[in-house]
Scaffold this motif. Structure first.
Motif, PDB file in Angstrom:
ATOM      1  N   ALA A 124      20.897  -1.678  37.156  1.00  0.00           N
ATOM      2  CA  ALA A 124      20.116  -1.564  38.381  1.00  0.00           C
ATOM      3  C   ALA A 124      21.050  -1.618  39.580  1.00  0.00           C
ATOM      4  O   ALA A 124      22.004  -2.377  39.608  1.00  0.00           O
ATOM      5  CB  ALA A 124      19.086  -2.677  38.462  1.00  0.00           C
TER       6      ALA A 124
ATOM      7  N   HIS B 235      12.432  -1.049  36.759  1.00  0.00           N
ATOM      8  CA  HIS B 235      12.956   0.133  36.092  1.00  0.00           C
ATOM      9  C   HIS B 235      12.611   0.090  34.618  1.00  0.00           C
ATOM     10  O   HIS B 235      12.323  -0.970  34.054  1.00  0.00           O
ATOM     11  CB  HIS B 235      14.472   0.279  36.310  1.00  0.00           C
ATOM     12  CG  HIS B 235      15.320  -0.706  35.564  1.00  0.00           C
ATOM     13  ND1 HIS B 235      15.582  -1.974  36.017  1.00  0.00           N
ATOM     14  CD2 HIS B 235      16.023  -0.576  34.404  1.00  0.00           C
ATOM     15  CE1 HIS B 235      16.387  -2.598  35.180  1.00  0.00           C
ATOM     16  NE2 HIS B 235      16.666  -1.777  34.190  1.00  0.00           N
TER      17      HIS B 235
ATOM     18  N   TYR C  29      13.680   4.546  37.677  1.00  0.00           N
ATOM     19  CA  TYR C  29      13.595   3.440  38.625  1.00  0.00           C
ATOM     20  C   TYR C  29      12.558   3.759  39.700  1.00  0.00           C
ATOM     21  O   TYR C  29      12.373   4.912  40.086  1.00  0.00           O
ATOM     22  CB  TYR C  29      14.926   3.258  39.363  1.00  0.00           C
ATOM     23  CG  TYR C  29      16.147   3.062  38.515  1.00  0.00           C
ATOM     24  CD1 TYR C  29      16.805   4.143  37.941  1.00  0.00           C
ATOM     25  CD2 TYR C  29      16.688   1.793  38.335  1.00  0.00           C
ATOM     26  CE1 TYR C  29      17.955   3.960  37.191  1.00  0.00           C
ATOM     27  CE2 TYR C  29      17.840   1.597  37.586  1.00  0.00           C
ATOM     28  CZ  TYR C  29      18.469   2.689  37.011  1.00  0.00           C
ATOM     29  OH  TYR C  29      19.608   2.509  36.282  1.00  0.00           O
TER      30      TYR C  29
ATOM     31  N   GLU D  30      11.659  -6.619  38.690  1.00  0.00           N
ATOM     32  CA  GLU D  30      12.446  -7.502  39.549  1.00  0.00           C
ATOM     33  C   GLU D  30      11.621  -8.758  39.842  1.00  0.00           C
ATOM     34  O   GLU D  30      10.390  -8.706  39.948  1.00  0.00           O
ATOM     35  CB  GLU D  30      12.814  -6.794  40.856  1.00  0.00           C
ATOM     36  CG  GLU D  30      13.779  -5.646  40.654  1.00  0.00           C
ATOM     37  CD  GLU D  30      15.105  -6.085  40.050  1.00  0.00           C
ATOM     38  OE1 GLU D  30      15.823  -6.882  40.682  1.00  0.00           O
ATOM     39  OE2 GLU D  30      15.418  -5.631  38.933  1.00  0.00           O
TER      40      GLU D  30
ATOM     41  N   LEU E 208      14.802  -2.334  44.999  1.00  0.00           N
ATOM     42  CA  LEU E 208      14.358  -2.058  43.632  1.00  0.00           C
ATOM     43  C   LEU E 208      13.094  -2.845  43.309  1.00  0.00           C
ATOM     44  O   LEU E 208      13.029  -4.067  43.523  1.00  0.00           O
ATOM     45  CB  LEU E 208      15.471  -2.424  42.648  1.00  0.00           C
ATOM     46  CG  LEU E 208      15.168  -2.187  41.171  1.00  0.00           C
ATOM     47  CD1 LEU E 208      14.959  -0.693  40.892  1.00  0.00           C
ATOM     48  CD2 LEU E 208      16.299  -2.723  40.299  1.00  0.00           C
TER      49      LEU E 208
END
Lengths: 113, 111
Positions: free
Chosen positions: B98, A48, A33, A57, A45
């Motif tokens: 995540a 990843h 990540y 994202e 974030l």
């Protein structure tokens, strides 16, 4: 015996000059990540990798790219850094199986001049 | 927006006292929660985790409590020490592999 290693710890780049941040891991984890953390804020974030499967994202700017050439290494490329991209960039890994926490490196502090 | 948030930005306690850091989350689908400690200039360090099928988990000097009814998570630190001074984040997974972080609480331990 650091397990998630980020280099360099401090990086200075000029406005608009491409920069690459590096991360390596000795944990043989499937997932890697990249998080961005600005001063006094929570890590956010960016994207990843699950093995070679890239997951971006929705709100990550196009200016940010990533590469994962093998299990151990992952790179964050910032194509044209702006002043607003100055931050701590954190790399993390997880096994990706079951319920497993993320293991973080100590980050790279990026300064844009 | 983020699914996890914290009530207090700064918590100041006396050395030796117990500390309680609270966290609220909004996503009822969250199934795994983690507390991290972050010291200045370092990456987040894992403290303790809990799955949504549990309501309490204990570690060394730390306890995490999960109340799914009100979507609330807390971290209790017993006999707080100067070395516990840091920013504490709660974070949650929603099955996407995540982690989403809350906004953090700074714990200051007074000698």
């Amino acid at each position: 015996d650091a397990m998630v290693i980020q280099n360099p710890r401090y990086q200075v780049t000029q406005f608009g000059k491409p920069v690459t941040l590096s991360c390596s891991q000795t944990l043989n984890h499937n997932v890697m990540y990249w998080y961005q953390q600005k001063s006094s804020q929570a890590p956010k974030l960016l994207f990843h990798y699950y093995d070679k499967d890239f997951n971006n994202e929705a709100d990550t700017p196009d200016n940010f790219q990533s590469r994962r050439p093998n299990t151990s290494f992952c790179f964050l490329d910032i194509r044209s850094p702006g002043l607003g991209d100055a931050a701590m960039y954190l790399c993390a890994t997880s096994s990706g199986t079951g319920f497993s926490p993320l293991h973080f490196g100590n980050g790279t502090r990026l300064t844009v001049t | 927006g983020e699914s996890v948030g914290l009530h207090l930005p700064t918590l100041s306690v006396q050395e030796g006292d117990n500390s309680i850091i609270n966290c609220a989350y909004s996503n009822s689908a969250s199934d795994y929660f983690i507390w991290y400690k972050q010291e200045s200039g370092k990456g987040p360090q894992f403290i303790i985790d809990i799955r949504s099928n549990m309501d309490k988990r204990q570690g060394q000097r730390v306890t995490v409590l999960l109340n799914k009814t009100v979507k609330h998570l807390s971290l209790q630190i017993a006999a707080t020490q100067p070395g516990d001074s840091a920013v504490y984040f709660c974070a949650d997974f929603t099955g996407r592999r995540a982690l989403t972080f809350g906004s953090g609480t700074r714990l200051q331990v007074q000698p």
